[in-house]
Design an enzyme around this catalytic site. Structure first.
Site, PDB file in Angstrom:
ATOM      1  N   HIS A 333       0.658   4.972   2.519  1.00 36.93           N
ATOM      2  CA  HIS A 333       0.668   6.444   2.626  1.00 36.93           C
ATOM      3  C   HIS A 333      -0.701   7.030   2.979  1.00 36.93           C
ATOM      4  O   HIS A 333      -0.996   8.181   2.642  1.00 36.93           O
ATOM      5  CB  HIS A 333       1.188   7.082   1.328  1.00 36.93           C
ATOM      6  CG  HIS A 333       2.550   6.616   0.931  1.00 36.93           C
ATOM      7  ND1 HIS A 333       3.640   6.722   1.763  1.00 36.93           N
ATOM      8  CD2 HIS A 333       3.001   6.029  -0.209  1.00 36.93           C
ATOM      9  CE1 HIS A 333       4.710   6.219   1.164  1.00 36.93           C
ATOM     10  NE2 HIS A 333       4.346   5.783  -0.031  1.00 36.93           N
ATOM     11  N   VAL A 361       1.452   6.911  -3.970  1.00 39.74           N
ATOM     12  CA  VAL A 361       0.873   5.580  -3.790  1.00 39.74           C
ATOM     13  C   VAL A 361       1.064   4.811  -5.100  1.00 39.74           C
ATOM     14  O   VAL A 361       0.651   5.294  -6.159  1.00 39.74           O
ATOM     15  CB  VAL A 361      -0.624   5.674  -3.431  1.00 39.74           C
ATOM     16  CG1 VAL A 361      -1.226   4.276  -3.297  1.00 39.74           C
ATOM     17  CG2 VAL A 361      -0.809   6.474  -2.148  1.00 39.74           C
TER      18      VAL A 361
END
Ligand SMILES: [Fe+2]
Length: 473
Positions: A333, A361
């Site tokens: 991400h 994350v």
């Protein structure tokens, strides 16, 4: 009378001392962040099977299940109680009181249900208990007499400057064996979190074929053991979107908005995805990474009006929750939060946000106090720099969901990253008074009280000095 002209030897010694002190000082100042050397057992995260005890349906016909609470107003004097009955609507009434044996108050709520592709939900009840006393233990019962279930919660102290309060911080929990460990660790943490700041991605039902909404029900039963007793403050993540045109399901956030309620109207918000609450000495702003936030959008307009309202003489600690992080040094991400950072970071610095928690994350990371707001396209100033008015950014999307850990990191570790580790765990943000708060991160492999990362936070308005330099020297 002293000699004004020191000997060459004494100058050498003096220079050596100064050089050594400077070296030590700059070693602290300039020391890059660290990546943990902790070695985890590498294994996949596996969802707990449907017959796991944590998913057990409470006994009794049509017994209430998936009981959960969250703050119900702006100041902490109301609580929203939500639960599900599966067989028929039953009662939407909550009975409550200060004594377990005398539930003298009652309030009637409402119920709803929804369909998602080939799934039909149970009857989802919600009820607001309002005008509660501060700092008071309340017992409450949901369900009809023969299958009623009792729980309790404690309201927060009245909002004020030096009010201690302890928040748990959890994100991206899911419903694996690791999720269960995270929740158990949080519940057994000797610091005893009083409210959870939840940074999005709840059940991960959308990882199943047809977004199997049965996994929303199991998640509700799994987490009840905490959320029925203390409020969790909700943030929406990408796993709440449930946008599935292939199933003819095109209403974003449909399961989430039917199941999880927030007091968004109390803070002048027009949608449940962005809102604020006060709780003890904290002002908490929840933002939506998955709702429009550009100039002129409802969320943008709301935040512009919201930030000037925060009175740091009343709530000294300004905390922001969002799902997608702005500062992230994992490959997972990476930069997904960049467009929102561009829109809002200067505001966070202007209004001296203390700390930003995000998830998404599946790992842990704590940033330095940095900002990156000088860039104007033509000046080339596009590097994060130390900024005492900026927040610290903490990624805590390490609840333990089925998608597993984010283990791949950007190398070398960027200067903005202070500490990072790819392990599952939870956090505790422990406010002591208007100037000091302590944050600890607890990895699941350790015993309950071991802080794998721990820092003192100094309030950005009341004590705006650099935490790490002072605490280290
Ligand atoms: Fe996510």
């Amino acid at each position: 009378m002293g000699d004004r002209h020191s000997s060459p030897l004494s100058w050498v010694v003096l220079y050596a001392v100064i050089a050594a002190a400077a070296a030590a000082y700059f070693a602290v100042l300039c020391e890059g962040g660290s990546s943990s050397t902790f070695v985890r057992k590498v294994e996949c995260s596996v969802d707990m099977p449907l017959d796991s005890d944590v998913f057990a349906i409470p006994p009794g016909y049509n017994a209430p299940q998936q009981v959960h609470i969250t703050q119900g107003d702006h100041d902490g004097k109301a609580m929203i109680v939500t639960w599900v009955t599966m067989d028929k609507p039953g009662s939407s009434k909550v009975r409550y009181g200060e004594s377990e044996d005398d539930l003298g108050f009652s309030v009637n709520g409402k119920h709803t249900r929804y369909k998602f592709y080939n799934y039909t939900s149970g009857y989802i009840h919600n009820c607001v208990l309002a005008n509660l006393k501060y700092d008071t233990k309340y017992y409450y019962e949901v369900g009809s007499r023969h299958t009623g279930r009792k729980f309790w919660f404690r309201t927060p102290p009245e909002v004020g400057l030096d009010i201690p309060y302890t928040f748990g911080v959890i994100g991206d929990l899911g419903q694996t064996y690791d999720s269960n460990r995270t929740l158990t660790h949080y519940q057994n943490n000797p610091k005893v979190g009083q409210t959870v700041l939840y940074v999005g991605d709840l059940s991960y039902a959308d990882d199943y074929p047809d977004h199997d909404n049965v996994r929303w029900d199991t998640w509700g039963r799994f987490t009840e053991r905490s959320i029925a007793y203390q409020p969790w403050i909700w943030t929406t993540g990408n796993h709440e979107i449930d946008f599935a045109p292939e199933l003819n399901e095109t209403m974003p956030f449909k399961p989430y908005t039917h199941r999880y309620y927030v007091p968004y109207k109390a803070s002048g918000s027009t949608r449940p995805f962005w809102y604020s609450i006060k709780r003890a000495s904290a002002y908490i702003i929840v933002l939506s990474s998955y709702s429009a936030y550009g100039t002129y959008t409802p969320q943008n307009n709301w935040l512009l009006e919201e930030l000037p309202k925060v009175n740091r003489c009343e709530t000294p600690w300004l905390i922001v929750l969002m799902h997608s992080p702005w500062y992230n040094s994992y490959d997972s991400h990476y930069m997904e939060g960049e467009s929102m950072r561009v829109m809002f970071e200067a505001l966070f610095v202007k209004y001296k946000v203390d700390i930003v928690f995000s998830g998404h994350v599946h790992a842990y990371e704590r940033s330095e106090r940095i900002s990156n707001i000088a860039y104007n396209i033509s000046n080339g100033q596009c590097t994060p720099v130390p900024d005492p008015s900026a927040p610290v950014y903490i990624i805590i999307g390490d609840g333990g969901n089925i998608e597993g850990l984010a283990t791949s990191m950007k190398e070398p570790q960027p200067d903005y990253s202070a500490y990072r580790e790819a392990s599952f765990g939870h956090g505790i943000f422990d406010i002591k008074n208007r100037t000091h708060a302590h944050f600890g991160w607890y990895r699941n492999q350790d015993s309950y009280s071991v802080e794998a990362d721990a820092v003192w936070f100094y309030n950005r308005v009341w004590y705006p000095v650099d935490e790490w330099i002072i605490s280290t020297i």
